[in-house]
Enzyme design. Sequence first.
Site, PDB file in Angstrom:
ATOM      1  CG  ASP A  81     -35.429   9.448  28.722  1.00 28.09           C
ATOM      2  OD1 ASP A  81     -34.216   9.246  28.512  1.00 28.09           O
ATOM      3  OD2 ASP A  81     -36.124  10.250  28.064  1.00 28.09           O
ATOM      4  CD  GLU A 176     -31.973  10.857  23.611  1.00 26.95           C
ATOM      5  OE1 GLU A 176     -31.416  11.028  22.511  1.00 26.95           O
ATOM      6  OE2 GLU A 176     -33.039  10.212  23.746  1.00 26.95           O
TER       7      GLU A 176
END
Length: 411
Positions: A81, A176
């Site tokens: 991400d 994350e």
Amino acid sequence: MSTVLERFLRYVQIDTQSDPSSSSFPSTAKQLKLSSLLVEELKAIGLGDACLDENGYVYATIPATSSKPNVPVLCFCSHVDTSPDVSGKDVKPLVHRQWDGSDIVLPDDGSQVLRKSELHDLDKQIGNDIVTASGTTLLGADNKAGVAEIMTAAAFLVAHPEIPHGTVKILFTPDEEVGRGTEKVDLERLGAQFAYTVDGEAVGTMEDETFSADGAQIIIHGVSTHPGYAFRKLENALKIAGDILAALPKAELSPETTQEREGFIHPVSFSGIQEKATIDFILRDFTTDGLLHKQQVLRGIMESVMAQYPGSSAELLVQEQYRNMKEVLDRYPQVVENALEAMKRAGLDPIRRSIRGGTDGSRLSFMGLPCANIFAGEHAFHSKLEWVSVQDMEMAVKVIVNLCEIWENKA
């Protein structure tokens, strides 16, 4: 075989921005597009067990080539991400070949300019190939540089079975950037003994220490009444919250006035009405005692302000977020020692650093998987000026391969 640059350019064009307001897991479905592609590519290089689980984690195994029975199982981990802070949609990566040191003006927004006098470590890249976005989005080097480097190292190891190494596990995580990257990871399924996140900044850096982190929330219950008849009755929770915010330290204990090993108290959101208001904070320090001190400071400010509002009340709630991974890594010095040696073998002068933040490695370490962080080459992350150099990414691939060999050599 794809180069690390080819992989990186392919990955950054896939929008994988995570969403802190989402209650789903992963927080955005679009992250799965890159994760699915990675599984396909892992299988294409020969890792038949590569899979994407129901929570958006990618797992894969590079089989051992060593005959030694006791080589520790390593894991290399990066997150797919990108930050919610800047758009990751329609990224147009640009490669500035053999950069000559002049200003790099990003073409889609001329106000976005990379200058070596302003950006940390950029002045060391003259002659290298610099990758940027076009000026309206982030690049996504955080952490798709790490993803591309792990993928390239995996392909290299599979293509060169003559390199002795133990079993190597690959883990790509979602979310994350919104603090949930290890929330549903299956460590039993992963089956690793030691790990490295590939999510650091400057070439040659190795980080074995992070902040310890808590989240804090002050909930204020004011005294609400009709404003036309509020004389000596109304105690507005919004104004009380404003007093608490105004009383926070300004010359110390704030992000804008701290550096190196100094921690801080940082308000991140504020909401409410006159009856009830809420302030959310993050507390950061490198030691648990330092965190406790910051809790005490915040509680003291709250109580001092509330003493001026006898009809109102407030409560301070604190929730642990993550702890300094050094507390775990100090018990396994070989994790750090082998990383430093791997960099030296690649011709680098290693730089050991502390992170003024956290990584997936913080949580993995306390979950039972000791994990340090090595450089990916990403710079100016979470901004439109984000950049990475091709040569730094290539060096990270070498370090990953070296690590696999070193752990086997020492077994």
